[in-house]
Design an enzyme around this catalytic site. Structure first.
Site, PDB file in Angstrom:
ATOM      1  N   GLU A  10     -71.632 -77.228  78.212  1.00  0.00           N
ATOM      2  CA  GLU A  10     -71.072 -77.789  76.976  1.00  0.00           C
ATOM      3  C   GLU A  10     -72.066 -77.592  75.860  1.00  0.00           C
ATOM      4  O   GLU A  10     -72.778 -78.507  75.459  1.00  0.00           O
ATOM      5  CB  GLU A  10     -70.734 -79.280  77.119  1.00  0.00           C
ATOM      6  CG  GLU A  10     -69.966 -79.817  75.893  1.00  0.00           C
ATOM      7  CD  GLU A  10     -69.959 -81.336  75.807  1.00  0.00           C
ATOM      8  OE1 GLU A  10     -69.471 -81.981  76.738  1.00  0.00           O
ATOM      9  OE2 GLU A  10     -70.468 -81.856  74.785  1.00  0.00           O
ATOM     10  N   HIS A 177     -63.228 -82.529  74.430  1.00  0.00           N
ATOM     11  CA  HIS A 177     -64.534 -82.853  73.855  1.00  0.00           C
ATOM     12  C   HIS A 177     -64.391 -84.011  72.883  1.00  0.00           C
ATOM     13  O   HIS A 177     -63.358 -84.160  72.226  1.00  0.00           O
ATOM     14  CB  HIS A 177     -65.091 -81.619  73.135  1.00  0.00           C
ATOM     15  CG  HIS A 177     -66.478 -81.805  72.607  1.00  0.00           C
ATOM     16  ND1 HIS A 177     -66.731 -82.430  71.401  1.00  0.00           N
ATOM     17  CD2 HIS A 177     -67.678 -81.459  73.127  1.00  0.00           C
ATOM     18  CE1 HIS A 177     -68.042 -82.451  71.200  1.00  0.00           C
ATOM     19  NE2 HIS A 177     -68.636 -81.876  72.224  1.00  0.00           N
ATOM     20  N   ASP A 297     -75.505 -80.228  76.198  1.00  0.00           N
ATOM     21  CA  ASP A 297     -74.982 -80.696  74.911  1.00  0.00           C
ATOM     22  C   ASP A 297     -75.880 -80.209  73.779  1.00  0.00           C
ATOM     23  O   ASP A 297     -76.134 -80.917  72.809  1.00  0.00           O
ATOM     24  CB  ASP A 297     -74.831 -82.209  74.875  1.00  0.00           C
ATOM     25  CG  ASP A 297     -73.759 -82.686  73.889  1.00  0.00           C
ATOM     26  OD1 ASP A 297     -73.179 -81.826  73.199  1.00  0.00           O
ATOM     27  OD2 ASP A 297     -73.499 -83.892  73.822  1.00  0.00           O
TER      28      ASP A 297
END
Length: 336
Positions: A10, A177, A297
């Site tokens: 991600e 998300h 992230d």
């Protein structure tokens, strides 16, 4: 590099065109729960904002340097939240297409370092479905990113069905998300700045995941996978209670399987922004080692902490391989 492949699942990027379009939308009066965060980022007055904006817009230079310095083999990239979902539909459709073309060109240059999730404009579900088909069949992208609600609506609403149909037909997952809470739930979060990652993102995206889960929608798509970051946005922790209360409630759509079975069959969880060994162990024990994927992230979370987390967790060799690369290879169709 390490002796075990590390795929981070991600990882955000931005384009100048996306940033300019979002700024223009805000200047034109658009306002939602994401606006305060992005206004802060555009002002760029804090070291955090300056670093994140620089790293979002960098695709190959600093990003690859950071990856190499910490033994990260691949980023699965997606256009940063809220993607194109704050824009008017025609502009969003066009910008999604151009962003996907840019991402595919990057992957073609660096096929061992990057994979990618398509950006779509849910504002126009039929156009979004066509873009999923193009992004996968023509561009070779690995899945779809949806930044939670669009126009304060969630994907379980019937008019978004073409998005599920297209993802299922193309055999790719939908990654839900976070973004800031939708208008109907945002007000109580604004005091103390709770509408962002400290609490609002997880609460909002967890709600979205539960809506999809209990809607009965997934009974229609037996092979479809839904990916949630941040250790599942709280759902694994609450899964027993959600399942129990669903069995003892009424007025909800009928489901062929229990809530818990449906979640385990369809949902995949990543560790993005949640580098907690205790939470990871709980999720593995609750869902199974084949349901967890590593993520950083980036650039919102810094790479050194996400990599140090790997050294703190007690996993078997098989669990570690599944977490670091095998599940990502399977879910996103990533080759060796």
């Amino acid at each position: 590099m390490t002796d075990m492949r590390r795929i981070a699942t991600e990882e955000a990027f931005a384009t100048p065109e996306q940033m300019a379009a979002m700024e223009q939308a805000v200047a034109g009066g658009a306002h939602d729960a994401d606006t305060p965060f992005w206004s802060m980022m555009w002002r760029g007055q804090s070291p955090f904002a300056q670093r994140v904006m620089r790293q979002l817009l960098d695709l190959e230079d600093e990003r690859l340097t950071v990856m190499d310095a910490h033994g990260v083999d691949m980023h699965v990239l997606a256009l940063t939240s809220p993607g194109v979902q704050s824009l008017h539909a025609p502009d969003a459709v066009a910008l999604a297409r151009r962003s996907n073309d840019l991402l595919a060109a990057l992957i073609a240059r660096r096929p061992t370092r990057f994979a990618g999730l398509a950006t779509i404009a849910p504002q126009s579900p039929d156009a979004a479905a066509r873009e999923i088909e193009r992004a996968v069949a023509t561009l070779g992208l690995n899945g779809v990113m949806v930044n939670s609600h669009t126009n304060d609506e969630y994907l379980d609403e019937p008019h978004y069905l073409p998005i599920f149909e297209a993802a299922h037909a193309m055999g790719v997952p939908i990654y839900i998300h976070p973004r800031g809470p939708s208008a109907g739930m945002a007000a109580p979060y604004r005091k103390y700045g709770l509408e962002t990652a400290i609490w609002g993102y997880g609460a909002e995206t967890g709600l979205h995941g539960v809506r999809i889960l209990v809607s009965g929608l997934l009974d229609r798509f037996p092979g479809l996978k839904i990916v949630l970051g941040h250790m599942g946005e709280g759902i694994p922790y609450w899964l027993w209670r959600i399942d129990y209360m669903h069995r003892h409630g009424s007025g909800r759509p009928a489901m062929r399987r229990s809530v818990a079975e449906t979640f385990r069959d369809h949902f995949i969880v990543t560790s993005s922004g949640m580098h907690s060994p205790e939470a990871l162990r709980f999720c593995i024990d609750t869902l199974g080692a084949d349901k967890l994927m590593w993520a950083i992230d980036y650039p919102y979370q810094e790479t050194p902490g996400a990599v140090a987390f790997l050294d703190e967790i007690a996993l078997t060799v098989e669990e570690r391989a599944a977490f670091l690369h095998r599940n990502a290879e399977r879910v996103f169709g990533i080759g060796p």
